[in-house]
Design a protein around this motif. Structure first.
Motif, PDB file in Angstrom:
ATOM      1  N   ASP A  62       3.355   4.094  -3.566  1.00  0.00           N
ATOM      2  CA  ASP A  62       2.167   4.877  -3.924  1.00  0.00           C
ATOM      3  C   ASP A  62       1.434   5.452  -2.711  1.00  0.00           C
ATOM      4  OD1 ASP A  62       2.632   4.495  -6.570  1.00  0.00           O
ATOM      5  OD2 ASP A  62       0.994   3.069  -6.907  1.00  0.00           O
ATOM      6  N   SER A  63       1.476   4.759  -1.589  1.00  0.00           N
ATOM      7  CA  SER A  63       0.717   5.195  -0.414  1.00  0.00           C
ATOM      8  C   SER A  63       1.486   6.252   0.374  1.00  0.00           C
ATOM      9  CB  SER A  63       0.422   4.004   0.499  1.00  0.00           C
ATOM     10  OG  SER A  63      -0.116   4.431   1.729  1.00  0.00           O
ATOM     11  N   ASP A 114      -1.249   2.935   9.767  1.00  0.00           N
ATOM     12  CA  ASP A 114      -0.760   2.179   8.618  1.00  0.00           C
ATOM     13  C   ASP A 114       0.674   1.721   8.841  1.00  0.00           C
ATOM     14  OD1 ASP A 114      -3.210   2.788   7.441  1.00  0.00           O
ATOM     15  OD2 ASP A 114      -2.307   3.048   5.464  1.00  0.00           O
ATOM     16  N   TYR A 140       0.861   6.960   3.312  1.00  0.00           N
ATOM     17  CA  TYR A 140       0.900   6.515   4.698  1.00  0.00           C
ATOM     18  C   TYR A 140       2.014   5.499   4.970  1.00  0.00           C
ATOM     19  CZ  TYR A 140      -3.755   8.605   4.588  1.00  0.00           C
ATOM     20  OH  TYR A 140      -4.799   9.467   4.419  1.00  0.00           O
ATOM     21  N   GLN A 192       6.859   9.353  -1.422  1.00  0.00           N
ATOM     22  CA  GLN A 192       5.712   9.202  -2.326  1.00  0.00           C
ATOM     23  C   GLN A 192       5.640  10.297  -3.386  1.00  0.00           C
ATOM     24  OE1 GLN A 192       2.775  11.340  -2.191  1.00  0.00           O
ATOM     25  NE2 GLN A 192       1.679  10.215  -3.804  1.00  0.00           N
TER      26      GLN A 192
END
Length: 494
Positions: free
Chosen positions: A374-375, A204, A377, A105
């Motif tokens: 983007d995350s 997640d 997690y 990320q």
């Protein structure tokens, strides 16, 4: 059972925990907003101070390492752990879990949103800033604190308490309590934030891997209890039997993932990116550290990233530094500094190079990026799905997140046990057990009460505590340098 061991420091820490949870239970959203405003103002006002402090500590550590004092041995015994186990525990305790969050990320973010315009490759610049935020400066925070504690333990025959650097006649003074209390609360908040973030990534990841929707708070509790329970068991077993074995397992699994990622991509491209980005990082280290020169970045970027990171690393320095000191008996000061400053940083740089370069290749043109990484997690799980054997690699990554999280928590439990047991190197097992249970209950309260709001509040409180700790830390450094250069020290350890 604990009557003789309860100190004002522990009592103040307990009161703080009760007040924190009381406000969080009563007005979670208002509490989060207040902390958010305080955090923003603190970083805005003291951000540049963090930059100067971080750069100064790197310089001081290198100066000590390459001075004649670098030959001084921390204790008169052989090292307790092999080089592999020692480095594995350094890495697992300091940053392992975080690197699983940010491996893909962060470099992708810098590629899509470069901090500034540069004449060379945007990919190199993205890796360069990943190196900067995870490299020499954070490890200098950890290492400097650990060196001061090691000096207390192995050369002065004192305890691991922050206040132990002061002379014995100060030890019973009232102003000692805030010194050790700030250290303990920073440790407590740091580990709760780690459990919260790590549990969210595990949830997640589970949702992504098994295509489920929604995050049931009950499932979060299961993960918190399981991770905290295993971490408590590891700390209960001690450094040699529990923490060392798990850390060796972690580093072996991380090397497996790293090699897999390297050979799935172009090894030559990854190596070239590593070398060029490393050189650029070294060349621009001073301007980046002080935010000067042609590549000066905006205040917004500094506040969102560098200031935030520096404050976070500072707040984590107490328990990470103390644990590093605990496992470093028998090393020379030069070995200690170079091992804590250079080796983990170089390993981290190659980690980001492998994951980041392959992610860049998957994205191709930044203008066509779809936001799949983007995350923090789920980014690493999305990443592995682009390669063969994704079911195996994602499972390994999931296990590694789990075990890295355990090794961060078990070392914190062990350190809190040392704080509670008068600063002993080997705290009694009852203290380790009590802190394990306390951390579990505190984290459960965080999950039940505010979910994301309270987790954010814990992280913000951690950032706020970094400021008074930084003042304390700066005073400890100055006093340590004075003692290191004193005539008494020279006569005794020359």
């Amino acid at each position: 059972m604990f009557k003789r061991s309860v100190s004002p420091t522990i009592l103040v820490t307990g009161v703080f925990c009760l007040l924190f949870l009381g406000f969080a239970f009563s007005v979670p959203l208002l509490f989060k907003q207040i902390l958010s405003d305080w955090t923003s103002n603190t970083l805005s006002i003291f951000g540049d101070y963090y930059l100067y402090l971080g750069f100064g500590i790197v310089v001081v550590m290198l100066a000590i390492a390459f001075s004649p004092k670098g030959k001084i041995k921390l204790g008169k015994v052989k090292p307790e752990f092999t080089w592999f186990s020692w480095i594995a525990m350094l890495y697992s305790t300091g940053m392992g879990a975080g690197l699983m969050l940010r491996a893909v990320q962060e470099p992708v973010y810098y590629l899509i949103h470069p901090p500034n315009e540069v004449e060379y490759s945007d990919r190199v610049y993205a890796l360069q800033y990943s190196y900067f935020h995870w490299g020499f400066t954070p490890w200098a925070f950890y290492g400097m604190f650990g060196l001061i504690i090691s000096y207390n333990l192995y050369l002065n025959n004192r305890t691991i308490l922050s206040s132990a650097i002061l002379e014995p006649h100060f030890q019973k003074k009232r102003f000692i309590t805030p010194i050790d209390t700030i250290t303990i609360i920073s440790t407590l908040l740091g580990v709760v934030a780690a459990v919260g973030l790590g549990s969210r990534q595990l949830l997640d990841g589970f949702s992504y891997l098994f295509n489920t929707t929604g995050l049931d708070p009950v499932n979060t509790l299961y993960i918190v209890v399981l991770v905290s329970g295993l971490a408590t068991f590891s700390a209960y077993q001690g450094v040699t039997r529990g923490i060392r074995i798990l850390s060796n397992f972690n580093i072996s699994l991380a090397i497996f993932l790293l090699l897999f990622v390297c050979f799935q991509g172009n090894v030559s491209t990854i190596s070239t990116a590593y070398i060029v980005s490393f050189w650029q990082y070294l060349k621009e280290f001073i301007p980046m550290s002080l935010n000067i020169g042609d590549h000066q970045v905006s205040k917004t970027f500094l506040t969102d990233w560098t200031y935030f990171y520096w404050a976070f690393w500072l707040a984590w320095a107490p328990f990470t530094g103390v644990f590093i000191a605990r496992i470093s008996k028998g090393r020379t000061i030069r070995q200690f500094i170079l091992a804590t400053l250079i080796i983990p940083s170089v390993g981290t740089f190659f980690w980001f190079s492998a994951f980041g370069t392959n992610a860049f290749e998957l994205i191709g043109d930044a203008s066509t990026y779809q936001g799949q990484f983007d995350s923090i997690y789920s980014a690493i799980f999305v990443f592995f799905n682009y390669f063969p054997l994704s079911e195996i690699t994602n499972t390994v990554a999931y296990i590694l997140i789990f075990t890295f999280l355990i090794t961060s928590i078990d070392s914190a439990i062990f350190v809190l046990g040392m704080f509670s047991d008068g600063g002993k190197e080997e705290p009694r097992k009852k203290f380790r057990l009590v802190w394990g249970i306390t951390l579990t209950l505190f984290t459960i309260a965080v999950v039940l009460v505010g979910k994301e709001e309270l987790l954010a509040s814990v992280s913000q409180m951690l950032i706020l505590f970094a400021l008074p700790f930084s003042f304390l830390f700066l005073g400890m450094i100055v006093y340590f340098l004075f003692k290191l250069n004193s005539k008494v020290f020279k006569n005794e350890y020359r």
